[in-house]
Write a protein that holds these residues in place. Sequence first.
Motif, PDB file in Angstrom:
ATOM      1  N   GLU A  62     -18.581  19.781 -68.822  1.00  0.00           N
ATOM      2  CA  GLU A  62     -20.026  19.948 -68.939  1.00  0.00           C
ATOM      3  C   GLU A  62     -20.281  21.173 -69.792  1.00  0.00           C
ATOM      4  O   GLU A  62     -19.837  22.271 -69.452  1.00  0.00           O
ATOM      5  N   LEU A  63     -20.961  21.007 -70.901  1.00  0.00           N
ATOM      6  CA  LEU A  63     -21.318  22.129 -71.759  1.00  0.00           C
ATOM      7  C   LEU A  63     -22.611  22.741 -71.235  1.00  0.00           C
ATOM      8  O   LEU A  63     -23.559  22.031 -70.931  1.00  0.00           O
ATOM      9  N   ILE A  64     -22.634  24.042 -71.131  1.00  0.00           N
ATOM     10  CA  ILE A  64     -23.801  24.749 -70.616  1.00  0.00           C
ATOM     11  C   ILE A  64     -24.458  25.476 -71.777  1.00  0.00           C
ATOM     12  O   ILE A  64     -23.865  26.375 -72.363  1.00  0.00           O
ATOM     13  N   GLY A  65     -25.654  25.063 -72.130  1.00  0.00           N
ATOM     14  CA  GLY A  65     -26.379  25.693 -73.223  1.00  0.00           C
ATOM     15  C   GLY A  65     -27.230  26.850 -72.723  1.00  0.00           C
ATOM     16  O   GLY A  65     -27.312  27.122 -71.524  1.00  0.00           O
ATOM     17  N   ASP A  66     -27.873  27.523 -73.665  1.00  0.00           N
ATOM     18  CA  ASP A  66     -28.791  28.602 -73.306  1.00  0.00           C
ATOM     19  C   ASP A  66     -29.913  28.057 -72.433  1.00  0.00           C
ATOM     20  O   ASP A  66     -30.407  26.954 -72.631  1.00  0.00           O
ATOM     21  N   GLY A  76     -21.553  28.497 -71.738  1.00  0.00           N
ATOM     22  CA  GLY A  76     -20.251  28.348 -71.115  1.00  0.00           C
ATOM     23  C   GLY A  76     -19.875  26.892 -70.998  1.00  0.00           C
ATOM     24  O   GLY A  76     -20.525  26.025 -71.557  1.00  0.00           O
ATOM     25  N   VAL A  77     -18.839  26.631 -70.259  1.00  0.00           N
ATOM     26  CA  VAL A  77     -18.395  25.274 -69.957  1.00  0.00           C
ATOM     27  C   VAL A  77     -17.985  25.246 -68.500  1.00  0.00           C
ATOM     28  O   VAL A  77     -17.664  26.279 -67.912  1.00  0.00           O
ATOM     29  N   ARG A  78     -18.033  24.088 -67.941  1.00  0.00           N
ATOM     30  CA  ARG A  78     -17.523  23.928 -66.578  1.00  0.00           C
ATOM     31  C   ARG A  78     -17.114  22.489 -66.391  1.00  0.00           C
ATOM     32  O   ARG A  78     -17.591  21.595 -67.096  1.00  0.00           O
ATOM     33  N   LEU A  79     -16.241  22.267 -65.455  1.00  0.00           N
ATOM     34  CA  LEU A  79     -15.859  20.910 -65.104  1.00  0.00           C
ATOM     35  C   LEU A  79     -16.982  20.286 -64.297  1.00  0.00           C
ATOM     36  O   LEU A  79     -17.580  20.942 -63.450  1.00  0.00           O
TER      37      LEU A  79
END
Length: 88
Positions: A62-66, A76-79
């Motif tokens: 999962e890409l975490i945008g602003d 950031g990124v997270r599973l």
Amino acid sequence: MITAGQMRAARALLGIDQKTLAEMSGVSVPTIQRMEASKGNVRGVIDTLAKVVEALDRAGIELIGDNVPSVAIGRGVRLKESDVKPFL
């Protein structure tokens, strides 16, 4: 859409190298290398960027945008929470 740091972090979470990401996304290794060498947001052909993002999504990243809800702030990124197993 995605930063070079997010791409490197996503690969690290999955335990894969650039060659594997290239194979997963259907793009060349030099393209992945150029993307990861970018400063800030990755620039390139939209279709190519979409292929990489979709491949990471299928792999459980999962890409975490602003300004996206998260425990912390910033990009950031997270599973994802699912049954998808990282490539370890």
